[in-house]
Design a protein around this motif. Structure first.
Motif, PDB file in Angstrom:
ATOM      1  N   VAL A 113       7.370 -89.048  85.222  1.00  0.00           N
ATOM      2  CA  VAL A 113       7.215 -88.097  86.312  1.00  0.00           C
ATOM      3  C   VAL A 113       8.490 -87.971  87.110  1.00  0.00           C
ATOM      4  O   VAL A 113       9.176 -88.934  87.312  1.00  0.00           O
ATOM      5  N   VAL A 114       8.811 -86.760  87.610  1.00  0.00           N
ATOM      6  CA  VAL A 114       9.920 -86.593  88.528  1.00  0.00           C
ATOM      7  C   VAL A 114       9.469 -85.786  89.717  1.00  0.00           C
ATOM      8  O   VAL A 114       8.408 -85.213  89.694  1.00  0.00           O
ATOM      9  N   PRO A 115      10.263 -85.667  90.805  1.00  0.00           N
ATOM     10  CA  PRO A 115       9.777 -85.126  92.050  1.00  0.00           C
ATOM     11  C   PRO A 115       9.187 -83.792  91.909  1.00  0.00           C
ATOM     12  O   PRO A 115       9.386 -83.032  91.901  1.00  0.00           O
TER      13      PRO A 115
ATOM     14  N   GLU B  20       8.713 -92.825  90.415  1.00  0.00           N
ATOM     15  CA  GLU B  20      10.064 -92.286  90.325  1.00  0.00           C
ATOM     16  C   GLU B  20      10.799 -92.310  91.656  1.00  0.00           C
ATOM     17  O   GLU B  20      10.467 -91.570  92.571  1.00  0.00           O
ATOM     18  N   PRO B  21      11.805 -93.160  91.787  1.00  0.00           N
ATOM     19  CA  PRO B  21      12.702 -93.069  92.944  1.00  0.00           C
ATOM     20  C   PRO B  21      13.660 -91.903  92.757  1.00  0.00           C
ATOM     21  O   PRO B  21      14.243 -91.728  91.697  1.00  0.00           O
ATOM     22  N   TYR B  22      13.831 -91.121  93.798  1.00  0.00           N
ATOM     23  CA  TYR B  22      14.568 -89.863  93.715  1.00  0.00           C
ATOM     24  C   TYR B  22      15.485 -89.731  94.922  1.00  0.00           C
ATOM     25  O   TYR B  22      15.111 -90.110  96.030  1.00  0.00           O
ATOM     26  N   VAL B  23      16.686 -89.217  94.734  1.00  0.00           N
ATOM     27  CA  VAL B  23      17.621 -89.012  95.835  1.00  0.00           C
ATOM     28  C   VAL B  23      18.138 -87.573  95.800  1.00  0.00           C
ATOM     29  O   VAL B  23      18.296 -86.977  94.737  1.00  0.00           O
ATOM     30  N   GLY B  24      18.379 -87.029  96.989  1.00  0.00           N
ATOM     31  CA  GLY B  24      18.916 -85.687  97.098  1.00  0.00           C
ATOM     32  C   GLY B  24      19.773 -85.555  98.343  1.00  0.00           C
ATOM     33  O   GLY B  24      19.568 -86.258  99.335  1.00  0.00           O
ATOM     34  N   GLY B  25      20.756 -84.678  98.300  1.00  0.00           N
ATOM     35  CA  GLY B  25      21.622 -84.425  99.445  1.00  0.00           C
ATOM     36  C   GLY B  25      21.503 -82.980  99.893  1.00  0.00           C
ATOM     37  O   GLY B  25      20.882 -82.150  99.240  1.00  0.00           O
ATOM     38  N   MET B  26      22.094 -82.677 101.038  1.00  0.00           N
ATOM     39  CA  MET B  26      22.098 -81.314 101.558  1.00  0.00           C
ATOM     40  C   MET B  26      23.464 -81.032 102.160  1.00  0.00           C
ATOM     41  O   MET B  26      23.912 -81.729 103.076  1.00  0.00           O
ATOM     42  N   ALA B  27      24.141 -80.011 101.611  1.00  0.00           N
ATOM     43  CA  ALA B  27      25.480 -79.644 102.071  1.00  0.00           C
ATOM     44  C   ALA B  27      25.466 -78.173 102.483  1.00  0.00           C
ATOM     45  O   ALA B  27      25.623 -77.283 101.638  1.00  0.00           O
ATOM     46  N   PRO B  28      25.260 -77.857 103.776  1.00  0.00           N
ATOM     47  CA  PRO B  28      25.196 -76.460 104.219  1.00  0.00           C
ATOM     48  C   PRO B  28      26.547 -75.771 104.105  1.00  0.00           C
ATOM     49  O   PRO B  28      27.589 -76.365 104.369  1.00  0.00           O
TER      50      PRO B  28
ATOM     51  N   GLY C  64      22.655 -83.804 105.091  1.00  0.00           N
ATOM     52  CA  GLY C  64      21.499 -84.680 104.999  1.00  0.00           C
ATOM     53  C   GLY C  64      21.413 -85.429 103.690  1.00  0.00           C
ATOM     54  O   GLY C  64      22.049 -85.071 102.689  1.00  0.00           O
ATOM     55  N   PHE C  65      20.590 -86.469 103.720  1.00  0.00           N
ATOM     56  CA  PHE C  65      20.283 -87.290 102.558  1.00  0.00           C
ATOM     57  C   PHE C  65      18.789 -87.570 102.597  1.00  0.00           C
ATOM     58  O   PHE C  65      18.229 -87.872 103.658  1.00  0.00           O
ATOM     59  N   GLN C  66      18.130 -87.445 101.457  1.00  0.00           N
ATOM     60  CA  GLN C  66      16.697 -87.705 101.392  1.00  0.00           C
ATOM     61  C   GLN C  66      16.377 -88.578 100.195  1.00  0.00           C
ATOM     62  O   GLN C  66      16.951 -88.400  99.111  1.00  0.00           O
ATOM     63  N   GLN C  67      15.491 -89.526 100.394  1.00  0.00           N
ATOM     64  CA  GLN C  67      15.005 -90.361  99.300  1.00  0.00           C
ATOM     65  C   GLN C  67      13.487 -90.297  99.295  1.00  0.00           C
ATOM     66  O   GLN C  67      12.855 -90.404 100.333  1.00  0.00           O
TER      67      GLN C  67
ATOM     68  N   ASN D 214      -8.669 -88.557  81.962  1.00  0.00           N
ATOM     69  CA  ASN D 214      -7.769 -87.759  81.131  1.00  0.00           C
ATOM     70  C   ASN D 214      -7.426 -86.420  81.777  1.00  0.00           C
ATOM     71  O   ASN D 214      -6.519 -85.729  81.301  1.00  0.00           O
ATOM     72  N   HIS D 215      -8.140 -86.049  82.823  1.00  0.00           N
ATOM     73  CA  HIS D 215      -7.927 -84.740  83.454  1.00  0.00           C
ATOM     74  C   HIS D 215      -7.550 -84.825  84.931  1.00  0.00           C
ATOM     75  O   HIS D 215      -7.012 -83.862  85.467  1.00  0.00           O
ATOM     76  N   VAL D 216      -7.843 -85.937  85.594  1.00  0.00           N
ATOM     77  CA  VAL D 216      -7.661 -86.047  87.041  1.00  0.00           C
ATOM     78  C   VAL D 216      -6.542 -87.041  87.359  1.00  0.00           C
ATOM     79  O   VAL D 216      -6.555 -88.176  86.885  1.00  0.00           O
ATOM     80  N   THR D 217      -5.575 -86.600  88.170  1.00  0.00           N
ATOM     81  CA  THR D 217      -4.445 -87.426  88.569  1.00  0.00           C
ATOM     82  C   THR D 217      -4.296 -87.407  90.085  1.00  0.00           C
ATOM     83  O   THR D 217      -4.383 -86.344  90.707  1.00  0.00           O
ATOM     84  N   LEU D 218      -4.068 -88.582  90.677  1.00  0.00           N
ATOM     85  CA  LEU D 218      -3.782 -88.707  92.104  1.00  0.00           C
ATOM     86  C   LEU D 218      -2.273 -88.749  92.307  1.00  0.00           C
ATOM     87  O   LEU D 218      -1.550 -89.388  91.526  1.00  0.00           O
ATOM     88  N   TYR D 219      -1.791 -88.116  93.374  1.00  0.00           N
ATOM     89  CA  TYR D 219      -0.346 -87.922  93.585  1.00  0.00           C
ATOM     90  C   TYR D 219      -0.014 -88.165  95.046  1.00  0.00           C
ATOM     91  O   TYR D 219      -0.700 -87.647  95.937  1.00  0.00           O
ATOM     92  N   VAL D 220       1.017 -88.975  95.324  1.00  0.00           N
ATOM     93  CA  VAL D 220       1.538 -89.146  96.684  1.00  0.00           C
ATOM     94  C   VAL D 220       3.060 -89.095  96.632  1.00  0.00           C
ATOM     95  O   VAL D 220       3.672 -89.365  95.591  1.00  0.00           O
ATOM     96  N   LEU D 221       3.687 -88.752  97.769  1.00  0.00           N
ATOM     97  CA  LEU D 221       5.133 -88.591  97.801  1.00  0.00           C
ATOM     98  C   LEU D 221       5.707 -89.111  99.123  1.00  0.00           C
ATOM     99  O   LEU D 221       6.104 -88.335  99.992  1.00  0.00           O
ATOM    100  N   PRO D 222       5.768 -90.428  99.320  1.00  0.00           N
ATOM    101  CA  PRO D 222       6.401 -90.964 100.531  1.00  0.00           C
ATOM    102  C   PRO D 222       7.898 -90.699 100.505  1.00  0.00           C
ATOM    103  O   PRO D 222       8.545 -90.788  99.449  1.00  0.00           O
ATOM    104  N   SER D 223       8.485 -90.378 101.671  1.00  0.00           N
ATOM    105  CA  SER D 223       9.913 -90.046 101.701  1.00  0.00           C
ATOM    106  C   SER D 223      10.499 -90.307 103.085  1.00  0.00           C
ATOM    107  O   SER D 223       9.780 -90.403 104.080  1.00  0.00           O
ATOM    108  N   TYR D 224      11.820 -90.402 103.136  1.00  0.00           N
ATOM    109  CA  TYR D 224      12.514 -90.498 104.415  1.00  0.00           C
ATOM    110  C   TYR D 224      13.809 -89.689 104.345  1.00  0.00           C
ATOM    111  O   TYR D 224      14.300 -89.343 103.261  1.00  0.00           O
ATOM    112  N   THR D 225      14.358 -89.372 105.513  1.00  0.00           N
ATOM    113  CA  THR D 225      15.527 -88.499 105.623  1.00  0.00           C
ATOM    114  C   THR D 225      16.536 -89.089 106.596  1.00  0.00           C
ATOM    115  O   THR D 225      16.165 -89.722 107.589  1.00  0.00           O
ATOM    116  N   TYR D 226      17.808 -88.857 106.308  1.00  0.00           N
ATOM    117  CA  TYR D 226      18.890 -89.198 107.234  1.00  0.00           C
ATOM    118  C   TYR D 226      19.805 -87.983 107.315  1.00  0.00           C
ATOM    119  O   TYR D 226      20.290 -87.483 106.296  1.00  0.00           O
TER     120      TYR D 226
END
Length: 390
Positions: A9-11, A104-112, A132-135, A145-157
């Protein structure tokens, strides 16, 4: 945002699964494929820890009805086995087998680098807006086989935006969903999702603009996603399409500066100290298509083409406190102050490259790029992820 041999899985919720080598002549004949390769499936699954989620075969618990055998040549051309990670922006179907975990640990940046005005004209304003930076760590668990639970904890700097302030480490609102895949197949497939964003991010009584990462309101999440895997020039390709919406069903109380009224009020540059009111987040969402094309079993190219939109936010309230001081700042204390931001939107492209060490481990890296838009900032968003499903 989703997207082991069998699934990853990915974000955005992107799912990895190991698609097997498939005889081209059998691609559209699941009955023949299952019959002729049953032994191979069992052996691969045992040796590869739940591998063998065949894109043209039904899922466990959904046997194929016997059909007349297709006309297959004795030596059909074979499409090589393919491992997928999922593109940067596309969501994924519900996981194909009960009891799977995807982390899946995921990282992303933001460059305006600029903004789009109400008419869609781009203005280059490098440095105008926060960097910004977000993880975030996408986590999924398949109940059936048909039902999946999904959560997405995250933080931002974040930092910058014409100031010397930074946000510090801020916890964002908390998304959670239930996904349900309709029908027995993983490709083609149709998945619906429903859930909510829990308001845990900071949004009111801010000391600087960078601290505001939440909404303060509960927001419903719902959407639909489909995918199809097929051969093309002796390589497997995967196409996904989706539409997602987030709809607020509560409002929130705000005081002083907030994500709704900003850091500076319109009256002589005065502060928002003493303001009390209510904030109303607007609906927002995205829709698009993605493509993933295999180069080798482990290497793929990926591309998302999608549109994001937001209905804008609204607030209203009054100033309280020292009336004499507020009047000296030009603030009409006896009146309600209100404002609504306009609709905004952008069309974006997100090219990426994927590499998978196995059907269980993989990685993706790329950049999300705004192409055109209106009433929105323009920022490059580099992203990368490593993931595992077990």
């Amino acid at each position: 945002m989703i997207s082991m041999a069998g699934v990853g899985v990915v974000p955005g919720g992107h799912v990895l699964h190991a698609a097997p080598a498939v005889p081209i002549a059998d691609w559209r004949d699941p009955a023949t494929w299952e019959k002729e390769h049953a032994v191979q499936q069992r052996a691969q699954a045992a040796a590869s820890h739940r591998q063998g989620v065949y894109v043209s075969a039904p899922l466990p618990g959904h046997p194929v009805k016997p059909t007349a055998p297709s006309k297959v040549s004795k030596s059909p051309a074979v499409v090589p086995e393919q491992w997928y990670t999922g593109s940067l922006a596309s969501p994924s179907p519900a996981l194909p087998e009960a009891g799977l975990w995807g982390v899946e640990p995921y990282v992303g940046g933001m460059a305006p680098h600029g903004e789009f005005d109400p008419r869609g004209h781009y203005t280059n304003k490098k440095g105008d807006g926060p960097n910004g930076f977000q993880q975030f760590t996408l986590t999924e668990y398949s109940v059936t086989n048909h039902v999946t639970l999904y959560v997405l904890p995250s933080y931002t700097y974040t930092w910058g935006n014409g100031t010397h302030h930074s946000s510090g480490l801020q916890i964002n609102d908390f998304p959670m969903e239930v996904k349900y895949r309709i029908g027995p197949n993983y490709s083609p497939s149709l998945t619906i999702s429903i859930g909510a964003n829990a308001p845990v991010g900071r949004y009111s009584n801010l000391h600087n603009a960078q601290e505001g990462v939440g909404t303060g309101a509960w927001i419903a999440r719902f959407g639909v996603e489909t995918q199809l895997v097929f051969p093309f020039f002796n390589h497997q390709q995967r196409i996904r399409g989706w539409a997602m919406e987030r709809e607020p069903f509560t409002s929130t109380s705000i005081r002083n500066a907030s994500v709704y009224n900003g850091m500076s009020n319109p009256f002589n540059g005065g502060s928002w100290k003493g303001f009390r009111g209510t904030g109303h987040p607007g609906a927002f969402g995205n829709e698009g298509v993605s493509w993933e094309g295999g180069l080798t079993r482990g290497w793929l190219l990926a591309l998302d083409l999608y549109h994001t939109w937001s209905a804008g936010t609204q607030y209203g309230g009054r100033f309280t406190g020292d009336m004499a001081r507020l009047r000296s700042l030009g603030l009409p204390t006896g009146h309600v102050h209100s404002h609504k931001t306009p609709w905004s939107g952008a069309f974006r492209v997100a090219p990426a490259i994927e590499y998978n060490w196995s059907g269980s481990w993989g990685a993706i890296a790329g950049c999300d790029i705004p192409v055109v838009g209106h009433n929105t900032s323009a920022a490059l968003t580099p992203e990368a992820a490593v993931f595992y499903v077990f």
